[in-house]
Motif scaffolding. Structure first.
Motif, PDB file in Angstrom:
ATOM      1  N   GLN A   1       0.955   4.185  -2.911  1.00  0.00           N
ATOM      2  CA  GLN A   1       0.655   5.591  -2.527  1.00  0.00           C
ATOM      3  C   GLN A   1       1.711   6.535  -3.041  1.00  0.00           C
ATOM      4  N   GLU A   2       2.981   5.952  -3.278  1.00  0.00           N
ATOM      5  CA  GLU A   2       4.095   6.868  -3.422  1.00  0.00           C
ATOM      6  C   GLU A   2       4.424   6.765  -5.007  1.00  0.00           C
TER       7      GLU A   2
ATOM      8  N   LYS B   1      -3.197   4.115   5.142  1.00  0.00           N
ATOM      9  CA  LYS B   1      -1.850   3.717   4.357  1.00  0.00           C
ATOM     10  C   LYS B   1      -2.393   3.845   2.874  1.00  0.00           C
ATOM     11  N   GLY B   2      -4.099   4.043   2.723  1.00  0.00           N
ATOM     12  CA  GLY B   2      -4.526   4.081   1.348  1.00  0.00           C
ATOM     13  C   GLY B   2      -5.411   3.089   0.933  1.00  0.00           C
TER      14      GLY B   2
ATOM     15  N   LYS C   1      -8.842   1.154   0.370  1.00  0.00           N
ATOM     16  CA  LYS C   1     -10.374   1.738   0.304  1.00  0.00           C
ATOM     17  C   LYS C   1     -11.352   0.551   0.741  1.00  0.00           C
TER      18      LYS C   1
ATOM     19  N   LEU D   1       0.780  -1.212   0.007  1.00  0.00           N
ATOM     20  CA  LEU D   1       0.053   0.082   0.127  1.00  0.00           C
ATOM     21  C   LEU D   1       0.949   1.289  -0.033  1.00  0.00           C
ATOM     22  N   SER D   2       2.016   1.442   0.848  1.00  0.00           N
ATOM     23  CA  SER D   2       2.654   2.552   0.957  1.00  0.00           C
ATOM     24  C   SER D   2       3.411   2.727  -0.303  1.00  0.00           C
TER      25      SER D   2
ATOM     26  N   GLU E   1       2.840   7.753  -8.780  1.00  0.00           N
ATOM     27  CA  GLU E   1       1.868   8.532  -9.259  1.00  0.00           C
ATOM     28  C   GLU E   1       0.987   7.781 -10.163  1.00  0.00           C
TER      29      GLU E   1
ATOM     30  N   GLN F   1      -1.331   5.024  -7.713  1.00  0.00           N
ATOM     31  CA  GLN F   1      -1.887   5.240  -6.479  1.00  0.00           C
ATOM     32  C   GLN F   1      -3.323   5.372  -6.632  1.00  0.00           C
TER      33      GLN F   1
END
Length: 129
Positions: free
Chosen positions: A65-66, A93-94, A96, A61-62, A68, A71
């Motif tokens: 998210q980093e 951490k993103g 859903k 997840l991390s 582009e 993400q």
């Protein structure tokens, strides 16, 4: 994409999702998923476990998210870890969505459709926390 270190879990999820009309890619752990995604595998949704060797679900997840380009892919965790604290950590951490094994197939299929449509099915924090 289904990301889980259990072959049985991956296969059970794949059968359910293929039956519902989804095309499926599988990864044994977060690192294999990350490598496939970095190689530009098209992906509309990731369903992944938290506890895996090499790169666990939270670490994946991390990384997502980093990046582009990656993400925007919705990620739902499917795990045996049902504690609220873990759900909130995944959301922060993103993630859903968050589902505790054993999930209900119809609920998961409905959630997959909603996640792909852009819904967020997990809260970052609850009012009581």
């Amino acid at each position: 994409m289904i990301v889980d270190d259990s072959v049985m879990v991956r296969e059970m999820l794949a059968v359910s999702l293929v039956k519902a009309g989804y095309r499926i890619e599988q990864a044994r752990d977060g690192l294999e998923a990350w490598e496939k995604l970095r190689d530009r595998l098209a992906c509309d949704l990731i369903l992944g476990d938290i506890e895996m060797l090499r790169l666990n679900g939270l670490e994946l997840l991390s990384r997502l998210q980093e990046d582009e380009q990656l993400q925007g892919i919705p990620v739902a965790m499917i795990t045996s870890r049902g504690a609220r604290k873990m759900q909130h950590l995944a959301a922060a951490k993103g993630a859903k969505g968050y589902f505790v094994k054993a999930y209900i197939e119809d609920v998961l299929l409905s959630a997959a459709q909603r996640l792909i449509a852009g819904e967020v099915l997990i809260q970052k924090e609850s009012p009581a926390d």
